[in-house]
Scaffold this motif. Structure first.
Motif, mmCIF file in Angstrom:
data_model
loop_
_atom_site.group_PDB
_atom_site.id
_atom_site.type_symbol
_atom_site.label_atom_id
_atom_site.label_comp_id
_atom_site.label_asym_id
_atom_site.label_seq_id
_atom_site.Cartn_x
_atom_site.Cartn_y
_atom_site.Cartn_z
ATOM 1 N N GLU A 225 0.802 -1.204 0.029
ATOM 2 C CA GLU A 225 -0.140 0.040 -0.066
ATOM 3 C C GLU A 225 0.721 1.270 0.027
ATOM 4 O O GLU A 225 0.635 2.323 -0.640
ATOM 5 N N ILE A 226 2.039 1.434 0.684
ATOM 6 C CA ILE A 226 2.711 2.431 0.602
ATOM 7 C C ILE A 226 3.527 2.459 -0.517
ATOM 8 O O ILE A 226 3.607 3.688 -1.197
ATOM 9 N N TYR A 227 3.971 1.704 -1.163
ATOM 10 C CA TYR A 227 4.444 1.570 -2.575
ATOM 11 C C TYR A 227 3.562 1.924 -3.469
ATOM 12 O O TYR A 227 3.875 3.083 -4.357
ATOM 13 N N ALA A 228 2.171 1.477 -3.492
ATOM 14 C CA ALA A 228 1.295 2.062 -4.500
ATOM 15 C C ALA A 228 0.954 3.340 -4.149
ATOM 16 O O ALA A 228 0.770 4.338 -5.183
ATOM 17 N N THR A 229 0.961 3.994 -3.123
ATOM 18 C CA THR A 229 0.836 5.472 -2.689
ATOM 19 C C THR A 229 2.043 6.315 -3.440
ATOM 20 O O THR A 229 1.837 7.441 -4.009
ATOM 21 N N LEU A 230 3.014 5.795 -3.046
ATOM 22 C CA LEU A 230 4.280 6.569 -3.414
ATOM 23 C C LEU A 230 4.446 6.479 -5.070
ATOM 24 O O LEU A 230 4.779 7.434 -5.456
ATOM 25 N N LYS A 231 4.163 5.339 -5.568
ATOM 26 C CA LYS A 231 4.152 5.275 -7.079
ATOM 27 C C LYS A 231 3.320 6.533 -7.816
ATOM 28 O O LYS A 231 3.601 7.042 -8.724
ATOM 29 N N ARG A 232 1.993 6.897 -7.080
ATOM 30 C CA ARG A 232 1.410 7.859 -7.800
ATOM 31 C C ARG A 232 1.942 9.256 -7.540
ATOM 32 O O ARG A 232 1.667 10.026 -8.288
ATOM 33 N N PHE A 233 2.704 9.260 -6.381
ATOM 34 C CA PHE A 233 3.199 10.727 -5.889
ATOM 35 C C PHE A 233 4.577 10.957 -6.670
ATOM 36 O O PHE A 233 4.686 11.790 -7.081
ATOM 37 N N ASP A 234 5.604 9.995 -6.536
ATOM 38 C CA ASP A 234 6.723 10.193 -7.125
ATOM 39 C C ASP A 234 7.612 8.892 -7.558
ATOM 40 O O ASP A 234 7.662 8.005 -6.615
#
Length: 159
Positions: free
Chosen positions: A114-123
Motif C-alpha cells: 500500500e505504501i508502494y502504491a501510494t508513493l508510485k502515484r506521488f513520485d
C-alpha cells in the motif's frame, strides 16, 4: 463530548460530515451550557493493530515508522522527506483501512504494498527506492543488462 470552552459534559452535534476520500469525520458541536460551538475531527485508531512480519513476529503498528521509511526512500528530495512524508503515510494509512475490516492485525507485506502504491502515484523515484529498501522489486538479468521489475509478495508483477 466535553466542551473545550467551559468543560461542561453535555454537547450536541449540530453538523457532521464524513468525506469520501478521507477516513476522518468532521463534527460541529454545540455546548448546552455556554452556547459556544466547536469542531472535532475523528479518525480511526490504529493503536490496537499488530503488524505481522514474514517470520511470524509481531509488533504494534506505528505510523512514525512508516513516516521514517518514506523519508528514507525520499532521500534524493529533501522536500519530500521533510514536508510530504507524513501526508503520504496518512494516505497509505487510509488505504490500509480497507484491509482491516474488523481484523486486529496487518501483514507487513500488505503495508509495504500500500505504501508502494501510494508513493508510485506521488513520485516514481521515491517509490522505486522504497520498493528496493523493502525488497518489493527484484533484479532480472536479460541479455547481460540489469533491469528491475516490481513484484508483490505473491509473485505478481507490477509495472
Amino acid at each position: 463530548m466535553i466542551c473545550i470552552n467551559c468543560f461542561h459534559e453535555k454537547t450536541k452535534v449540530t453538523n457532521s460530515r464524513s468525506p469520501a476520500k478521507k477516513s476522518q469525520t468532521w463534527r460541529r458541536r454545540h455546548c448546552l451550557k455556554c452556547n459556544r460551538e466547536f469542531t472535532t475531527y475523528e479518525k480511526p485508531d490504529f493503536s490496537h493493530i499488530d503488524v505481522v512480519y514474514a517470520d511470524a513476529t509481531r509488533k504494534p503498528y506505528s505510523k512514525g515508522a512508516i513516516v521514517l521509511s518514506i523519508a528514507a526512500a525520499a532521500s534524493h528530495d529533501p522536500e519530500i522527506a521533510k514536508f510530504h512524508s507524513y501526508e503520504l503515510a496518512s494516505t497509505a494509512e487510509n488505504r490500509l483501512l480497507g484491509h482491516l475490516e474488523g481484523a486486529r492485525q496487518l501483514s507487513s507485506a500488505v503495508i509495504a504494498e500500500e505504501i508502494y502504491a501510494t508513493l508510485k502515484r506521488f513520485d516514481e523515484l521515491t517509490a522505486l527506492q522504497y520498493a528496493a529498501q523493502h525488497r518489493l522489486i527484484t533484479s532480472v538479468r536479460r541479455r547481460g543488462r540489469p533491469s528491475t521489475i516490481a513484484t508483490s509478495g505473491d509473485g505478481v508483477v507490477h509495472d
